[in-house]
Each structure stands twice: as C-alpha cells, then as structure tokens.
Design an enzyme around this catalytic site. Structure first.
Site, short mmCIF file in Angstrom:
data_model
loop_
_atom_site.label_atom_id
_atom_site.label_comp_id
_atom_site.label_asym_id
_atom_site.label_seq_id
_atom_site.Cartn_x
_atom_site.Cartn_y
_atom_site.Cartn_z
CE LYS A 212 -4.15 -11.75 9.89
NZ LYS A 212 -3.68 -13.14 9.93
NE ARG B 192 -0.16 -11.61 16.25
CZ ARG B 192 -0.03 -10.87 15.15
NH1 ARG B 192 -1.04 -10.78 14.29
NH2 ARG B 192 1.09 -10.21 14.91
#
Length: 358
Positions: A295, A330
């Site tokens: 991210k 995840r």
C-alpha cells in the site's frame, strides 16, 4: 503490554483472542465527546479489583469487553476446510482486473492462468485466496456487475475444484450470489455490506462468513477526505455499530471478520496509528483481517517506492500485525510472508519452553 511467554507468570498474564500472543496489562480509556479524556494501564492481576470498584453497568461492560479480548474466535467451516484462529493465517490476493494498483492486468481475461496462480499461492501456504474482479484503488471506475461476474466465476470454479478456500472481494450482491454459487466461501466487502442494499440479505441467506471493512464513505469507494476525532476510536465505534447492524440482519456474530480499512480515506499518520493500535479492535470479539500489502503508506515511508518495490515493508507490516494478534494477513507476496510468519511462530513456540536458571 505484550509478553513473550506465560511461563512462570500464572495469573499475571492473559491470552489475546485465544491466539499465540500474551499480555500483562489492559489500557483503560475514558472517552468524552469522542475524545480520550483519561487513559491508564492496569495489570492483568488487578483488573478484577478495578472492575469490582465500578458501578454495575460499567463493571458489566468491561467484563464483557474482557471476555471478547481474551476469548478464542470460533473456527470457520470453508467447504471441506476448517479455518482456526489460534494462529495468524495468510490470505493471498488475486486480482482479475485490468487496473488494480499493484497487479492489475496480470490475469485479466485469462481464468485458467488466474486459477493456477491462486492454487500456487495456496501451495505456498495461503490459507485463503481473496479474489477480486473490480479495482478499489483511488480513482478507479465502477465495474458493471455482469462484467465482474464474468471475470470471477470461471476462476472460482477452477480453484474450488482443487479444494482451495476462496473469498470473493466485491461490493455487489449479484456478484456475491454468483461467486458463492460457484464455490466461494467468504464475502469480503470493502463497503461492509453498505454499497448494495441487497448485500446483507444475500450474506444472511447464504450463512457464509463476511469481512466488514471500515470505510468513511462506503457508497463512493472510501477514498475521499475524512476528518477523524481519534481515528482508532472512530474506526472501532464504526465497526462496532456495523457488526450490530449485520447481526440484526441475520448474520451470526461468529461469522463476522473485521478489517480496519488501511488506506481507505485515511492519512499516512492515521494509517500508522491504526496499525499500532490494532489490538484495541480485539474488543469487538471478531477475527481481524489486516490488508497493508504494497500500500501507498509503504511508499510514503520509503522514498516513494513503487508498488512492486514494497516487499520488505509489506512483510514488516504483516509481522507487526501478527504481533498485535491479527488473525488474517491479506498479502500479495504469499511465500515471503508465510516464511516470515513461520519464523515468528517459531520464536513464539521457543518462548513457551521453560528456561533453566543459571
């Protein structure tokens, strides 16, 4: 106050969510008008005394929170597999989109290759494959539900035939229905069943587990600017209210997983605060999914490294999540993360061995 091991500390430590982590103290936070007005750390062995001094209503509330924080999470039956939450699991990210921020286009319009990639991630140690047919990156355009179904169903059918556990990453009720019918086991909704008015009904009827992710604006994708009073408390309260609404809609609480929504409508500082404060979310009594892989926050902390150069940061955040009790991590890089978590698990196991006194 985490500790490495309960050995020799009977009565002075407690187990976090029935997992591999132990702690020696609780942080008690008093809130007024959405802000912290008092905080103190109370040792585990003093909590009963502190509760007994409170009025009945507060004592009951804190006692219930204690049970949620310490209690083991119910296992999930995913087809022939059982997912137990006594240790952290890795969920592999598989996108069949042309425009996802990290791996968009890799398996678009190629269900056989996509399914093979998912099965390979399972072989590398992923307990779950999280399949998405619509990008949720900032600025992405919504996908018509028919196109999304066409993208994901052929992949699900192939992976399900191999016995792979699958979650479907979607906001749309029609996609949820089609994916579950094709063999998916879990619904993972970045909008927490608020984007599509039929979504809650579909999940309740299917009786399947569901991931509810925090989003400041579920209807529009969750990437707009948002002002938080205290991001950790605001996310906690939002998820608590959402859990109550979903349970009222017919979904069993033990089938709900929560996700703090790292990167969705939050600044770098707010994302870091959420990761550091992740343990607070155990008070919700549900397993936690943490999605931080590749991210933007990693790039922001590392000279704006592009998405495909964020492996080390992703693994670091995954291990941090495991230290704070996240049950599902995840990730894009399954093999590397599984290896890191296995080493972390080895360290935890070694800490449980009684040590001789020199």
């Amino acid at each position: 106050m985490p500790v490495d091991s309960p050995v020799g500390l009977d009565g002075r430590v407690a187990r976090l969510a029935g997992g591999l982590n132990w702690f020696a103290g609780y942080e008690l936070i008093a809130i007024a008008d959405g802000r912290r007005v008092f905080a103190d750390v109370i040792a585990v062995e003093r909590l009963d005394e502190a509760i007994a001094a409170l009025p009945d209503g507060q004592a009951g509330a804190i006692g219930a929170l204690r049970q949620r924080i310490e209690g083991a999470r119910a296992p999930l039956q995913l087809g022939e597999r059982v997912l137990r939450f006594d240790q952290p699991h890795v969920a592999g990210i598989l996108n069949v989109t042309p425009d996802s921020f990290s791996d968009g286009g890799a398996y678009h319009d190629d269900p056989a290759s996509a399914a093979a990639a998912g099965v390979a991630m399972a072989a590398e140690g992923a307990a779950l494959i999280d399949l998405g047919g619509e990008s949720t990156r900032p600025g992405s355009q919504p996908v018509w539900e028919g196109d999304e179904v066409a993208r994901v169903v052929p992949v699900i059918e192939r992976m399900a035939a191999s016995g792979t556990a699958i979650s479907i990453d979607t906001r749309k009720a029609a996609v949820m229905e089609a994916a579950l019918a094709a063999g998916a086991h879990i619904v993972n909704d970045v909008a927490a069943l608020l984007y599509d008015e039929r979504a809650l009904e579909v999940v309740a009827k299917a009786g399947c587990p569901v991931v509810l992710m925090h989003s400041p604006d579920p209807k529009s994708g969750g990437h707009g600017e948002h002002r938080y009073g205290d991001v950790l408390l605001d996310v906690y309260d939002w998820l608590e209210a959402r859990i109550a609404a979903v349970v009222a809609g017919g979904v069993a609480r033990e089938k709900i997983i929560v996700d703090p929504g790292i990167g969705f409508g939050k600044s770098l500082q707010e994302n870091l605060q959420l990761v550091n404060g992740l343990a607070l979310l155990h008070g919700l009594g549900c397993p936690i999914m943490l999605g931080v892989s590749r991210k933007r926050m990693i790039g922001a902390l590392s000279g704006e490294a592009p998405a495909d150069k964020r492996l080390a940061g992703s693994v670091m955040l995954a291990v941090r999540g495991a230290e704070l009790g996240a049950q599902i991590l995840r990730v894009h890089d399954v093999a590397e993360t599984v290896q890191a978590i296995r080493v972390w698990r080895g360290l935890r196991d070694a800490a449980m061995m009684p040590r001789g006194i020199l």
